[in-house]
Design an enzyme around this catalytic site. Structure first.
Site, PDB file in Angstrom:
ATOM      1  N   TYR A  15       3.499   6.028  -4.783  1.00 35.63           N
ATOM      2  CA  TYR A  15       2.980   7.108  -5.638  1.00 35.63           C
ATOM      3  C   TYR A  15       1.497   7.350  -5.378  1.00 35.63           C
ATOM      4  O   TYR A  15       0.656   7.236  -6.271  1.00 35.63           O
ATOM      5  CB  TYR A  15       3.248   6.795  -7.122  1.00 35.63           C
ATOM      6  CG  TYR A  15       4.711   6.556  -7.374  1.00 35.63           C
ATOM      7  CD1 TYR A  15       5.588   7.628  -7.510  1.00 35.63           C
ATOM      8  CD2 TYR A  15       5.226   5.267  -7.410  1.00 35.63           C
ATOM      9  CE1 TYR A  15       6.935   7.417  -7.684  1.00 35.63           C
ATOM     10  CE2 TYR A  15       6.584   5.048  -7.584  1.00 35.63           C
ATOM     11  CZ  TYR A  15       7.434   6.130  -7.717  1.00 35.63           C
ATOM     12  OH  TYR A  15       8.769   5.911  -7.878  1.00 35.63           O
ATOM     13  N   TYR A 143      14.960   4.914 -15.583  1.00 32.95           N
ATOM     14  CA  TYR A 143      14.503   4.895 -14.192  1.00 32.95           C
ATOM     15  C   TYR A 143      15.512   4.098 -13.368  1.00 32.95           C
ATOM     16  O   TYR A 143      15.865   2.975 -13.720  1.00 32.95           O
ATOM     17  CB  TYR A 143      13.116   4.257 -14.054  1.00 32.95           C
ATOM     18  CG  TYR A 143      12.696   4.166 -12.603  1.00 32.95           C
ATOM     19  CD1 TYR A 143      12.223   5.288 -11.927  1.00 32.95           C
ATOM     20  CD2 TYR A 143      12.829   2.975 -11.892  1.00 32.95           C
ATOM     21  CE1 TYR A 143      11.890   5.225 -10.577  1.00 32.95           C
ATOM     22  CE2 TYR A 143      12.495   2.902 -10.544  1.00 32.95           C
ATOM     23  CZ  TYR A 143      12.025   4.029  -9.893  1.00 32.95           C
ATOM     24  OH  TYR A 143      11.701   3.967  -8.555  1.00 32.95           O
ATOM     25  N   ASP A 244      22.204  -1.138 -14.902  1.00 30.10           N
ATOM     26  CA  ASP A 244      21.177  -1.346 -13.886  1.00 30.10           C
ATOM     27  C   ASP A 244      20.272  -2.478 -14.373  1.00 30.10           C
ATOM     28  O   ASP A 244      19.380  -2.260 -15.189  1.00 30.10           O
ATOM     29  CB  ASP A 244      20.410  -0.031 -13.681  1.00 30.10           C
ATOM     30  CG  ASP A 244      19.271  -0.173 -12.678  1.00 30.10           C
ATOM     31  OD1 ASP A 244      18.952  -1.310 -12.283  1.00 30.10           O
ATOM     32  OD2 ASP A 244      18.685   0.873 -12.314  1.00 30.10           O
ATOM     33  N   LYS A 273      15.211  -6.691  -7.361  1.00 26.44           N
ATOM     34  CA  LYS A 273      13.881  -7.212  -7.723  1.00 26.44           C
ATOM     35  C   LYS A 273      13.754  -8.740  -7.679  1.00 26.44           C
ATOM     36  O   LYS A 273      13.475  -9.282  -6.630  1.00 26.44           O
ATOM     37  CB  LYS A 273      13.452  -6.606  -9.052  1.00 26.44           C
ATOM     38  CG  LYS A 273      13.108  -5.114  -8.878  1.00 26.44           C
ATOM     39  CD  LYS A 273      12.171  -4.566  -9.941  1.00 26.44           C
ATOM     40  CE  LYS A 273      11.530  -3.277  -9.477  1.00 26.44           C
ATOM     41  NZ  LYS A 273      12.066  -2.065 -10.072  1.00 26.44           N
TER      42      LYS A 273
HETATM   43  C1  LIG Z   1      12.747  -0.924  -9.441  1.00 24.97           C
HETATM   44  C2  LIG Z   1      13.996  -0.394 -10.006  1.00 24.97           C
HETATM   45  C3  LIG Z   1      14.930   0.289  -9.207  1.00 24.97           C
HETATM   46  C4  LIG Z   1      14.676   0.602  -7.742  1.00 24.97           C
HETATM   47  O1  LIG Z   1      14.557  -0.548  -6.957  1.00 24.97           O
HETATM   48  P1  LIG Z   1      13.827  -0.436  -5.517  1.00 24.97           P
HETATM   49  O2  LIG Z   1      14.009  -1.812  -4.946  1.00 24.97           O
HETATM   50  O3  LIG Z   1      12.410  -0.082  -5.795  1.00 24.97           O
HETATM   51  O4  LIG Z   1      14.535   0.606  -4.742  1.00 24.97           O
HETATM   52  C5  LIG Z   1      16.100   0.712  -9.800  1.00 24.97           C
HETATM   53  N1  LIG Z   1      16.347   0.499 -11.109  1.00 24.97           N
HETATM   54  C6  LIG Z   1      15.488  -0.155 -11.892  1.00 24.97           C
HETATM   55  C7  LIG Z   1      15.819  -0.394 -13.331  1.00 24.97           C
HETATM   56  C8  LIG Z   1      14.267  -0.617 -11.383  1.00 24.97           C
HETATM   57  O5  LIG Z   1      13.392  -1.245 -12.178  1.00 24.97           O
END
Ligand SMILES: *Cc1c(COP(=O)(O)O)cnc(C)c1O
Length: 423
Positions: A15, A143, A244, A273
């Site tokens: 960003y 997100y 997610d 992550k």
């Molecule tokens: C960071 C994140 C993503 C994307 O992961 P990247 O490894 O950056 O592509 C998707 N969903 C959530 C909830 C996130 O925190």
């Protein structure tokens, strides 16, 4: 031209603009919870490199795992071949996630894991011959990543759907609940979601949401009861549920996975992550036998995805070591201690005129200000105070490594109070 100048003129950062308005801080090394800059300054890290470095940096057990794996092989294609690190990791993931989730698709990043989850849901309905179900229902303020399908289920405003409206598929969005705790949760918090799913369920392939914590879309927490109500409504209307857990997974909220806060099981779940303890990019999408079996038994009988670096052995080896390290550590006690300390030490921020809300859950501490902060000036002030905290929008927040010591955490919280009070 110095390296810093070159970086500013030629290298994109997340960003950012080109050339970047201000230089990035060069990091020479990182160990434990400390980042050491090129000029020798040491910073207490409050970000865990965006939720990832849950054990801190330069962790002997993780270094060893990756070094050992390197001696066998760094990588091998996953089409037609398999290897012990991947099998071991899949075993671990299947055993620590909700029981219904029995198969694993490895991906290279969180966004791709989300793409895979969405594609699985679409292929599931395709295999069942239900061609109506092509849409998703997501939450405002959510997100899910930066690739196009992931972006299409991010908050429509912060995800800038208007800018990409020619290419982004249009999905449905419900209001996230307003209250943080079950005590504050009322039927009204479910209204928007209930209305959306009742109206559109015949067109819905799945609901996708971040369980309990909405991360990059606003660092908001919501009541476990909402998640239970969502699961019940998905069941009632025959819609799949994708959770997610890319930010929340591996203990961050005080449970190993945030869906455990509500005792619910999704049909599909994404992790990423902290999966490798912050060492290398790796993510995974888990699913039930119902999903895997239906896709495999339908047309074309294959799941149409296969990343080049799928199940990279180095990444799988370090993920195995990270999960082992986590499970053998007193992580629950650590996260709970961090939560208690954050609650106590961030509380005074409530009295600042700049502050709209202070919230804490597990090892996540958030100060929300009334107005968007000057990110660059604030980062500079934090570096001057000897800590690494990178706010965005009106959110000054930390999610430190679980190994952080009380005095190091105090350094972070007092810097947050100090810097916010001067904003
Ligand atoms: C960071 C994140 C993503 C994307 O992961 P990247 O490894 O950056 O592509 C998707 N969903 C959530 C909830 C996130 O925190």
């Amino acid at each position: 031209m110095t390296d810093t100048d070159f970086d500013q003129q030629h290298i994109w950062h997340p960003y950012s603009s080109m050339p970047s308005a201000l230089p990035a801080y060069p990091v020479k090394s990182a160990s434990g919870v400390m980042l050491t800059l090129d000029d020798g300054r040491e910073l207490v890290d409050g970000m865990a490199s965006w939720w990832c470095a849950i054990h801190g940096y330069n962790v002997p057990q993780l270094n060893e795992a990756i070094e050992n794996q390197l001696e066998n092989m760094a990588h091998v294609m996953f089409g037609g071949l398999t290897h012990e690190p991947a099998v071991e990791l899949a075993k671990k993931l299947v055993s620590i996630t909700p029981e219904k989730l029995q198969s694993v698709f490895f991906a290279d990043s969180g966004s791709v894991a989300v793409e895979i989850a969405l594609k699985l849901a679409l292929q599931y309905w395709h295999a069942k011959g239900d061609t109506q179900r092509q849409k998703f229902l997501a939450l405002k303020g959510g997100y899910h990543g930066d690739t196009f399908a992931a972006m299409s289920v991010c908050d429509p405003v912060s995800g800038m759907h208007a800018m990409f409206n020619e290419v982004l598929p249009v999905h449905y969005f419900a209001d996230a609940p307003s209250g943080q705790h079950n005590a504050q949760y009322t039927d009204a918090d479910l209204n928007s979601f209930k209305q959306q799913i009742e109206q559109h369920h015949r067109k819905l392939a799945a609901v996708i949401l971040e369980p309990i914590v909405q991360g990059a879309g606003g660092m908001r927490f919501y009541a476990p009861q909402f998640l239970q109500d969502v699961r019940a409504l998905c069941d009632k209307h025959g819609v799949l549920l994708i959770t997610d857990e890319i930010a929340t997974g591996f203990g961050r909220t005080g449970k190993l996975f945030a869906c455990e806060q509500a005792n619910i099981t999704p049909d599909i779940m994404c992790v990423g992550k902290a999966l490798t303890g912050g060492y290398i990019s790796l993510a995974a999408t888990l699913m039930s036998n119902e999903i895997a079996g239906t896709i495999s038994g339908g047309e074309p009988g294959l799941f149409m995805h296969g990343p080049t670096f799928m199940a990279n052995p180095l990444a799988c080896a370090v993920a195995n070591a990270s999960i082992e390290l986590l499970l053998n550590s007193p992580w629950q006690q650590r996260v709970s201690n961090i939560e208690t300390q954050l609650l106590r030490e961030l509380k005074p921020a409530r009295d600042l005129k700049q502050v709209k809300d202070v919230r804490v859950l597990g090892a996540i501490g958030v100060i929300e200000t009334h107005q968007a902060v000057d990110q660059t000036a604030m980062c500079q002030a934090f570096v001057d105070a000897g800590v690494w905290v990178r706010p965005f929008s009106n959110l000054v927040y930390i999610m430190p490594s679980y190994i952080i010591e009380p005095d190091e955490l105090t350094k972070l919280t007092s810097a947050m109070l100090h810097v916010v009070s001067r904003a």
